[in-house]
Design an enzyme around this catalytic site. Structure first.
Site, mmCIF file in Angstrom:
data_model
loop_
_atom_site.group_PDB
_atom_site.id
_atom_site.type_symbol
_atom_site.label_atom_id
_atom_site.label_comp_id
_atom_site.label_asym_id
_atom_site.label_seq_id
_atom_site.Cartn_x
_atom_site.Cartn_y
_atom_site.Cartn_z
ATOM 1 N N ARG A 254 -7.352 5.831 -5.615
ATOM 2 C CA ARG A 254 -7.085 7.264 -5.789
ATOM 3 C C ARG A 254 -7.457 7.735 -7.193
ATOM 4 O O ARG A 254 -8.106 8.775 -7.364
ATOM 5 C CB ARG A 254 -5.615 7.552 -5.472
ATOM 6 C CG ARG A 254 -5.251 7.220 -4.036
ATOM 7 C CD ARG A 254 -3.759 7.133 -3.804
ATOM 8 N NE ARG A 254 -3.111 8.441 -3.846
ATOM 9 C CZ ARG A 254 -1.806 8.608 -3.704
ATOM 10 N NH1 ARG A 254 -1.005 7.558 -3.514
ATOM 11 N NH2 ARG A 254 -1.283 9.825 -3.748
ATOM 12 N N ILE B 226 0.864 -1.175 0.000
ATOM 13 C CA ILE B 226 0.000 0.000 0.000
ATOM 14 C C ILE B 226 0.903 1.228 0.000
ATOM 15 O O ILE B 226 2.071 1.155 0.388
ATOM 16 C CB ILE B 226 -0.989 0.033 1.189
ATOM 17 C CG1 ILE B 226 -0.264 -0.045 2.532
ATOM 18 C CG2 ILE B 226 -2.022 -1.057 1.061
ATOM 19 C CD1 ILE B 226 -1.194 0.015 3.733
ATOM 20 N N ASP B 227 0.361 2.351 -0.436
ATOM 21 C CA ASP B 227 1.152 3.560 -0.578
ATOM 22 C C ASP B 227 1.672 4.065 0.769
ATOM 23 O O ASP B 227 1.106 3.772 1.825
ATOM 24 C CB ASP B 227 0.328 4.671 -1.230
ATOM 25 C CG ASP B 227 -0.130 4.319 -2.637
ATOM 26 O OD1 ASP B 227 0.588 3.546 -3.293
ATOM 27 O OD2 ASP B 227 -1.186 4.815 -3.059
ATOM 28 N N LYS B 228 2.716 4.859 0.704
ATOM 29 C CA LYS B 228 3.355 5.418 1.899
ATOM 30 C C LYS B 228 2.337 6.077 2.830
ATOM 31 O O LYS B 228 2.333 5.837 4.035
ATOM 32 C CB LYS B 228 4.412 6.434 1.480
ATOM 33 C CG LYS B 228 4.977 7.276 2.605
ATOM 34 C CD LYS B 228 5.880 8.367 2.059
ATOM 35 C CE LYS B 228 6.329 9.314 3.166
ATOM 36 N NZ LYS B 228 7.151 10.428 2.653
#
Length: 363
Positions: free
Chosen positions: A277, A174-176
């Protein structure tokens, strides 16, 4: 190394993390895994036939034959575009690559005592609840302080876990600045089994997001191929052309609407880079405070100074894209038991939602 051999090292990677890398995968396996090239050698015209594991050991520093054989077992040794076993005999002009399901770690992974919120662990796997702001993989600009460094510390006394072994480790990412649940495989068998579940869409993943705008329908499905944005390589984009990008499906349901922003539940059918997103953005609902996709501006509401100040306070309350991986479910690779985990929505998003709830009531 023979005089005519050509060696190509991998490119540098983006400043953020794997999911935000600007690099495209160089190879995709039959089960759909995206693989990134770490090394490439081209055998010279006079190359005598030799096992590929010996061919690579002779050309790579600080690499054992056993490590090369592990990589081959994980289908990470590619010759002329196809995975081969370690016994494959290299021939003249063969293009031999080592690929992995993550960008290359440019430096040695140093174990770091970074707190981990481990919600479950057994001999095969562990489930981590990642906080927002923690980079998953080391990369350009983030060589330390990542989840992988934390895992290296956690497993430092476990002789069976090598943080650089491609057969082990994170099964997905998953993204930062996204918080929530991740599963880590501790054995090759577990990684293969779990990876197949993600590929065949049998895992259960539910996200909570706060997005700009109100929805005409209380629930729906977004279908749209996702690929790198040709105008901005740090962004992904949705394309209607079926020949561009990768098929992606997101199901959403409105949890609570505040007019200017909405809390939604998103269920992933696929797992593409920045999927929620960009899918939400494509429908006119960028995630709240998502700086990469324009959600860090006031996109809905009045022009009154009081409202502008309220939104700015909300940005400070949740200083990242408002996205949380709340649930994760899969079949245990050894026992066959259904495993389901849930992570509570973190305080920054909880407070953000409460602020909008109060504002809406007083509006």
């Amino acid at each position: 190394m023979m005089e005519d051999d050509k060696f190509v090292d991998s490119d540098e990677f983006a400043e953020d993390n794997f999911a935000d890398s600007v690099d495209e995968p160089s190879y995709i396996t039959e089960d759909g895994r995206e693989m990134y090239e770490h090394f490439r050698f081209v055998a010279d015209r006079g190359q005598q036939m030799i096992r590929v594991d010996k061919f690579l050991v002779d050309r790579m520093e600080k690499t054992s034959r056993n490590r090369i054989q592990q990589a081959a077992d994980a289908q990470c040794v590619i010759v002329n575009g196809k995975p081969v076993k370690s016994s494959y005999k290299v021939k003249p002009n063969d293009v031999v690559s080592i690929v992995m399901d993550r960008p290359r770690y440019e430096l040695e992974i140093i174990p770091e005592d970074i707190p981990l919120n481990i919600v479950y662990e057994d001999e095969d796997l562990l489930v981590v609840d990642k906080p927002a702001g923690l980079v998953v993989h080391p990369g350009h600009g983030n060589y330390t302080g990542t989840l992988v460094n934390a895992l290296a510390w956690h497993f430092k006394d476990n002789p069976d876990y090598d943080v650089s072994d491609p057969r082990l480790g994170l099964v997905h990412r998953i993204d930062k600045d996204t918080s929530g649940l991740l599963v880590v495989a501790k054995t090759p068998e577990a990684k293969t089994h779990l990876g197949n579940q993600f590929f065949h869409k049998t895992t259960r993943r539910e996200y909570v997001a706060v997005v700009w705008g109100d929805f005409a329908e209380p629930e729906g499905t977004i279908v749209g191929n996702i690929a790198r944005n040709p105008k901005n390589k740090l962004q992904m984009a949705v394309f209607n052309d079926p020949n561009i990008g990768k098929h992606a499906v997101t199901h959403y349901k409105v949890i609570e609407s505040f007019g200017y922003v909405t809390v939604v539940k998103c269920v992933l059918e696929t797992g593409r880079t920045h999927q929620i997103r960009v899918h939400m953005l494509s429908k006119g609902h960028p995630l709240f405070n998502d700086a990469r996709y324009g959600g860090d501006r006031i996109l809905k509401g009045t022009t009154f100074a009081k409202y502008r100040q309220f939104v700015e306070n909300c940005f400070q309350t949740c200083p990242r894209q408002a996205l949380h991986a709340r649930t994760l479910g899969f079949v245990h690779p050894r026992t066959g038991k259904e495993m389901d985990f849930e992570s509570p929505v973190p305080p920054d998003m909880t407070l953000l939602i409460e602020k909008w709830r109060i504002y809406r009531k007083s509006d």
